[in-house]
Design a protein around this motif. Structure first.
Motif, PDB file in Angstrom:
ATOM      1  N   LEU A  43       0.826  -1.205   0.000  1.00 49.46           N
ATOM      2  CA  LEU A  43       0.000   0.000   0.000  1.00 49.46           C
ATOM      3  C   LEU A  43       0.859   1.253   0.000  1.00 49.46           C
ATOM      4  CD1 LEU A  43      -2.979  -0.743   2.421  1.00 49.46           C
ATOM      5  CD2 LEU A  43      -3.076  -0.358  -0.031  1.00 49.46           C
ATOM      6  N   SER A  44       1.919   1.236   0.783  1.00 49.52           N
ATOM      7  CA  SER A  44       2.836   2.373   0.829  1.00 49.52           C
ATOM      8  C   SER A  44       3.469   2.607  -0.543  1.00 49.52           C
ATOM      9  CB  SER A  44       3.915   2.130   1.876  1.00 49.52           C
ATOM     10  OG  SER A  44       4.853   3.174   1.882  1.00 49.52           O
ATOM     11  N   HIS A  45       3.888   1.516  -1.168  1.00 47.89           N
ATOM     12  CA  HIS A  45       4.487   1.617  -2.507  1.00 47.89           C
ATOM     13  C   HIS A  45       3.464   2.170  -3.505  1.00 47.89           C
ATOM     14  CE1 HIS A  45       6.994   0.676  -5.946  1.00 47.89           C
ATOM     15  NE2 HIS A  45       5.998   0.002  -6.476  1.00 47.89           N
ATOM     16  N   MET A  46       2.229   1.673  -3.424  1.00 57.55           N
ATOM     17  CA  MET A  46       1.183   2.146  -4.331  1.00 57.55           C
ATOM     18  C   MET A  46       0.879   3.624  -4.099  1.00 57.55           C
ATOM     19  SD  MET A  46      -1.397  -1.145  -4.339  1.00 57.55           S
ATOM     20  CE  MET A  46      -2.738  -0.259  -5.082  1.00 57.55           C
ATOM     21  N   ALA A  47       0.869   4.065  -2.849  1.00 58.78           N
ATOM     22  CA  ALA A  47       0.613   5.475  -2.544  1.00 58.78           C
ATOM     23  C   ALA A  47       1.710   6.353  -3.136  1.00 58.78           C
ATOM     24  CB  ALA A  47       0.507   5.682  -1.036  1.00 58.78           C
ATOM     25  N   THR A  48       2.949   5.907  -3.020  1.00 61.36           N
ATOM     26  CA  THR A  48       4.067   6.655  -3.599  1.00 61.36           C
ATOM     27  C   THR A  48       3.923   6.719  -5.119  1.00 61.36           C
ATOM     28  OG1 THR A  48       5.513   5.969  -1.796  1.00 61.36           O
ATOM     29  CG2 THR A  48       6.582   6.743  -3.810  1.00 61.36           C
ATOM     30  N   HIS A  49       3.582   5.592  -5.715  1.00 58.93           N
ATOM     31  CA  HIS A  49       3.411   5.522  -7.159  1.00 58.93           C
ATOM     32  C   HIS A  49       2.270   6.441  -7.619  1.00 58.93           C
ATOM     33  CE1 HIS A  49       3.875   3.785 -11.115  1.00 58.93           C
ATOM     34  NE2 HIS A  49       2.600   3.425 -11.145  1.00 58.93           N
ATOM     35  N   MET A  50       1.168   6.431  -6.882  1.00 57.28           N
ATOM     36  CA  MET A  50       0.034   7.285  -7.235  1.00 57.28           C
ATOM     37  C   MET A  50       0.391   8.765  -7.095  1.00 57.28           C
ATOM     38  SD  MET A  50      -3.200   5.165  -5.687  1.00 57.28           S
ATOM     39  CE  MET A  50      -4.388   6.387  -6.180  1.00 57.28           C
TER      40      MET A  50
END
Length: 102
Positions: free
Chosen positions: A62-69
């Motif tokens: 989720l953290s990685h996805m938030a950064t990506h978003m």
């Protein structure tokens, strides 16, 4: 000891043995129940550990996805700014060349 006392003693001894056996049987059942509870608790702890590990991985994803978003949002903002700039330039060019529609 007279025969009556011997009979009383045998009955008391037999009652005492029966009581002891009954208590022993109850203790064995309690011990078996406790063993089952301990096994179940061990299984629950193992399963909880697996859930915690999975959740930890999920949090990382989720953290990685938030950064990506956030990165994608920034890029979209930049593209929108570029499009706005190009639209302004096109409007100025159309005004200079007197190519307005409508």
């Amino acid at each position: 000891m007279n025969p009556v006392e011997i009979q009383k003693d045998k009955r008391c001894h037999t009652m005492s043995d029966a009581t002891n056996n009954l208590v022993l049987e109850h203790l064995k059942r309690f011990q078996a129940g406790q063993s089952r509870i301990e096994r179940d608790l061990k299984e629950v702890k193992t399963r909880l550990t697996h859930v915690e590990v999975s959740m930890s991985g999920f949090k990382g994803e989720l953290s990685h996805m938030a950064t990506h978003m956030a990165t994608m949002s920034s890029r979209l903002d930049h593209q929108q700014s570029s499009l706005d700039h190009l639209t302004d330039r096109m409007d100025r060019i159309e005004n200079r060349l007197d190519l307005r529609l409508g």
